[in-house]
Design a protein around this motif. Structure first.
Motif, PDB file in Angstrom:
ATOM      1  N   THR A   1      -0.501  -1.405  10.928  1.00 53.23           N
ATOM      2  CA  THR A   1      -1.737  -1.760  10.233  1.00 53.23           C
ATOM      3  C   THR A   1      -2.674  -2.550  11.136  1.00 53.23           C
ATOM      4  O   THR A   1      -2.251  -3.394  11.910  1.00 53.23           O
TER       5      THR A   1
ATOM      6  N   LEU B   1      -3.574   0.589  -3.842  1.00 50.95           N
ATOM      7  CA  LEU B   1      -4.638  -0.090  -3.112  1.00 50.95           C
ATOM      8  C   LEU B   1      -4.895  -1.417  -3.808  1.00 50.95           C
ATOM      9  O   LEU B   1      -4.856  -1.483  -5.037  1.00 50.95           O
ATOM     10  N   GLN B   2      -5.177  -2.428  -3.012  1.00 52.41           N
ATOM     11  CA  GLN B   2      -5.372  -3.754  -3.611  1.00 52.41           C
ATOM     12  C   GLN B   2      -6.622  -3.817  -4.471  1.00 52.41           C
ATOM     13  O   GLN B   2      -6.809  -4.750  -5.240  1.00 52.41           O
ATOM     14  N   ILE B   3      -7.493  -2.798  -4.377  1.00 51.63           N
ATOM     15  CA  ILE B   3      -8.725  -2.799  -5.157  1.00 51.63           C
ATOM     16  C   ILE B   3      -8.588  -1.927  -6.406  1.00 51.63           C
ATOM     17  O   ILE B   3      -9.539  -1.763  -7.157  1.00 51.63           O
TER      18      ILE B   3
ATOM     19  N   LEU C   1      -3.786  -0.598 -11.423  1.00 51.83           N
ATOM     20  CA  LEU C   1      -2.452  -0.666 -10.823  1.00 51.83           C
ATOM     21  C   LEU C   1      -2.063  -2.096 -10.441  1.00 51.83           C
ATOM     22  O   LEU C   1      -0.889  -2.454 -10.463  1.00 51.83           O
TER      23      LEU C   1
ATOM     24  N   LEU D   1       0.834  -1.200   0.000  1.00 53.66           N
ATOM     25  CA  LEU D   1       0.000   0.000   0.000  1.00 53.66           C
ATOM     26  C   LEU D   1       0.872   1.254   0.000  1.00 53.66           C
ATOM     27  O   LEU D   1       2.057   1.180   0.284  1.00 53.66           O
ATOM     28  N   GLN D   2       0.254   2.397  -0.262  1.00 52.36           N
ATOM     29  CA  GLN D   2       0.974   3.668  -0.178  1.00 52.36           C
ATOM     30  C   GLN D   2       1.471   3.894   1.257  1.00 52.36           C
ATOM     31  O   GLN D   2       0.741   3.616   2.209  1.00 52.36           O
ATOM     32  N   GLY D   3       2.681   4.385   1.366  1.00 50.47           N
ATOM     33  CA  GLY D   3       3.191   4.770   2.684  1.00 50.47           C
ATOM     34  C   GLY D   3       3.596   3.624   3.587  1.00 50.47           C
ATOM     35  O   GLY D   3       3.803   3.814   4.778  1.00 50.47           O
TER      36      GLY D   3
END
Lengths: 435, 306
Positions: A222, A192-194, A198, A108-110
């Motif tokens: 997380t 994002l996994q959704i 990407l 994920l980002q960050g």
């Protein structure tokens, strides 16, 4: 890192240790509290449920009730079960027999992919590899620049191109073959996994280079969502391992347990700071020990071995035995300790210290002060501290930017240290002890 | 609720932005409550599980469920649950109007939470309504952090004050505030390096930045916003507590709510710390930042129909 969960389990076991037997009720109570502690540590709900059920099943049996110290026995069961859940023995990096070995970092980002890319490169170079760092994050502003600067600062070759991510990856492999780099670390954009587009890009990167390791980079902070995110990445691109970043804070990193237990993805490394050297191999048994408040003495020793010069150590040992320990030696020792990293991190690895240290900060300045004072002494003063009189003290204080009180304190401490060393070296080992 | 007055985006945007957040948990909660049964123990337990899976936490979730049980809202338990959750949030205070000078906002948070992107979005909002925005690149630690902010400044049309990497972040912030005062800007956004809340020395640095800003302009910073990633679990409580202890937070921005993470830790934090949630980030584009709306958030969380 796992202070709070350790506190909670400690609390439970205070009640249990020293008792003659454990009733079903005791175990259930412990089970409830373990459940609470693990959920607070962000271990996935379902994983916690299974874990606690497993513990209760094992504990309620004869193993505990018939053993002499049931509390200890229960600790052992939980520890073993946790090690089991975290993946048994540690899982190494896959290194290809036909170089270059290709490692893709995704997440994920960050989550800390770019910083980790630099850390892994440095770590693998220490192991004798020749890594190439590749920036394939074409989405985040200045992401390529970040990796480039990082690569420059640790002097690792860097590659990127004005192209799509899969083409950058392909170009990198060609570059590695040409220049005989045996390892390629590809940093990808956070996603994002959704995000279908990407995720397709990521799958294309992987296809383009047939990666040997596809590591999922997860933030230790997380929550419950870690499992969903990782499972979707796993489904779309196939993960071979995970790295938990930002473990140097107070996050309890429950995601580690979730990923391995629910998806079978082993945690391979943990990120433990902001500097390029701050990465450690993940050892299930050690982290588990840490959770249970047994400290992480193995990591500590390893860290020490990495930086302490053996020849230096032997020389020092001889000096100690001959009772000629001087300020010069003291200074050399201080420098070695400093190489091991911040004192706070080191102390937290020691058994029992982590807990007592909570909320206490080690005065790293104190060490700097001591160094400054010693540096302001003449060579003669360092070897013969007894000659340091009032006027010398004033000079040393002025030279080191400290006060005469500071100098006095150090001299006093040093004198008592020398006395202690004398006593130690006069002790002879008891008979029958291997020397 | 007044959401129309504050931002250009109404509750519909909130709902559509939170679609993914809503889906998973809505399906779950609807499935639980849609079984037609009363609020029996099993149903309540499954609701508690759903809340825990949304990161509400093992301490706050049972309390909420207990309240639901007491409310005896058999008729519309979903709405009742949403109301119970929404009530925990403190309504954000209206920002005090400044008599003169720029409004100064200090942005803080752990590494990778989305501070720089949030700054771009905040700048965009002010610029869209005709304001002049100054950005301060006070993350002088991370490689290329300045460049990242610079690209955003160009994109949204903000001014940027930066110094070379490794320089004193407080000095950068000071210069930006002074420059914004001299050149009659409306808003100063100060980006800071990401830091874990337990790193005492880095938190001291943050205190210093705040202090120095106050020297450039009395009363500044007018706001200190904590930027938090929606995937954050229970560690979010520690983040809020320690950042608040260090510099005093005026609000929270929750980023990355366009994913599947539900940001449930905000529910736990709302009651415990009473720090208002100001904005939520719903994407990577500059206009993907909207005002937080507790009722809409809670309804999205438990899946009340629009």
């Amino acid at each position: 890192m796992f202070e709070q969960i350790t506190d909670k389990l400690d609390g439970i076991f205070k009640k249990l240790t020293g008792r003659g037997y454990l009733s079903e009720k005791n175990i259930q109570e412990a089970g409830r509290e373990i459940r609470m502690a693990l959920l607070e540590a962000d271990v996935n709900y379902k994983v916690v449920k299974n874990f606690v059920a497993e513990i209760e099943k094992k504990a309620i049996g004869q193993e505990v009730t018939k053993s002499i110290t049931p509390g200890q026995q229960l600790i052992k069961i939980i520890h073993d079960e946790m090690v089991n859940l975290l993946g048994g023995t540690r899982s190494d990096m896959a290194i290809s027999s036909t170089p270059p070995t290709v490692i893709i970092l995704a997440g994920l980002q960050g989550s800390g992919k770019t910083t980790l890319a630099g850390k892994l490169a440095l770590y693998l170079r220490k192991k004798g590899h020749h890594p190439l760092l590749v920036a394939a994050d074409i989405h985040r502003p200045a992401a390529k620049k970040q990796l480039q600067l990082l690569a420059e600062s640790i002097q690792i070759p860097f590659y990127t191109a004005e192209a799509g991510a899969p083409d950058i990856a392909r170009g990198a492999i060609a570059q590695a073959r040409e220049n005989l780099f045996d390892l390629v670390i590809i940093d990808t954009a956070g996603r994002l996994q959704i995000d279908d587009a990407l995720m397709i890009e990521l799958a294309d990167v992987k296809k383009a280079v047939s990666a040997h390791e596809t590591l999922f980079v997860a933030d230790a902070m997380t929550g419950q969502e870690a499992l969903n995110v990782a499972s979707e990445f796993h489904r779309r691109i196939g993960l071979t391992g995970a790295v938990l970043t930002k473990m140097d804070g107070d996050a309890r990193g429950g995601a580690a347990m979730s990923l391995k237990a629910a998806l079978g993805i082993p945690i391979k490394f943990i990120g433990t700071g902001e500097k390029p050297a701050d990465v450690e191999e993940f050892h299930p048994a050690r982290i588990s020990s840490r959770i249970l408040g047994m400290g992480d003495i193995v990591s500590f020793v390893e860290k020490a071995q990495e930086v302490i010069d053996l020849a230096e150590a032997e020389k020092l040992e001889k000096k100690l035995l001959k009772e000629t320990f001087t300020f010069e030696d003291f200074l050399a020792q201080l420098k070695q300790i400093k190489k091991m990293g911040p004192l706070q991190n080191l102390l937290e690895m020691l058994p029992g210290v982590g807990k007592q240290l909570k909320g206490v900060t080690v005065d790293e300045n104190g060490m700097a002060r001591v160094e400054a004072i010693i540096n302001s002494m003449t060579r003669q003063e360092r070897t013969h501290p007894s000659i340091i009189d009032g006027s010398r003290r004033r000079r040393i204080a002025a030279g080191s930017g400290t006060s005469v009180q500071h100098v006095n304190m150090l001299l006093k401490q040093f004198a008592s240290m020398q006395k202690m060393i004398k006593q130690f070296s006069r002790l002879s080992l008891p008979k029958g002890f291997p020397s | 609720m007044g959401e129309g007055a504050r931002g250009k985006v109404g509750p519909n945007r909130f709902f559509s932005g939170l679609k993914k957040t809503r889906q998973a948990i809505t399906e779950r909660i609807s499935a639980i409550l849609g079984r037609g049964g009363a609020l029996d123990d099993e149903t309540l337990e499954r609701l508690e599980e759903a809340l825990i899976l949304a990161d509400v936490g093992a301490l706050a979730a049972p309390k909420i469920i207990e309240e639901l049980k007491k409310s005896q809202s058999e008729a519309d338990p979903q709405r009742a649950l949403a109301n119970i959750i929404a009530q925990r949030f403190k309504p954000p205070e209206e920002a005090k109007a400044l008599t003169s000078g720029p409004r100064v906002i200090l942005i803080v948070g752990v590494n990778g939470s989305g501070k720089t992107t949030t700054i771009a979005k905040l700048a965009q909002r002010t610029i869209a309504s005709g304001g002049k925005v100054m950005m301060a690149a006070a993350d002088t630690f991370r490689a290329a952090a300045c460049e990242q902010l610079e690209i955003w400044a160009l994109r949204v049309g903000a001014q940027l004050i930066r110094q070379k990497s490794g320089s004193d972040p407080a000095a950068v912030a000071f210069d930006a505030v002074k420059a914004a005062m001299a050149r009659d800007f409306d808003l100063v956004l100060i980006d800071t390096a990401g830091r874990l809340q337990t790193k005492t020395n880095l938190m001291e640095e943050l205190k210093k930045i705040k202090r120095v800003i106050g020297k450039a302009m009395p009363d500044a910073p007018h706001e200190i916003l904590l930027v938090m990633d929606a995937t954050t679990g229970q560690n979010g409580l520690s983040q809020i507590e320690l950042f608040n202890d260090a510099v005093g937070l005026s609000g929270i921005v929750m980023t990355k709510l366009d994913g599947t993470a539900k940001g449930g830790v905000l529910v736990a934090a709302a009651e415990k710390y009473g720090i208002p949630i100001k904005y939520v980030g719903l994407g990577e584009k500059a206009d993907d930042l909207i005002d937080f709306d507790a009722q809409a958030f809670a309804e999205a969380l438990v899946g009340v129909n629009e």
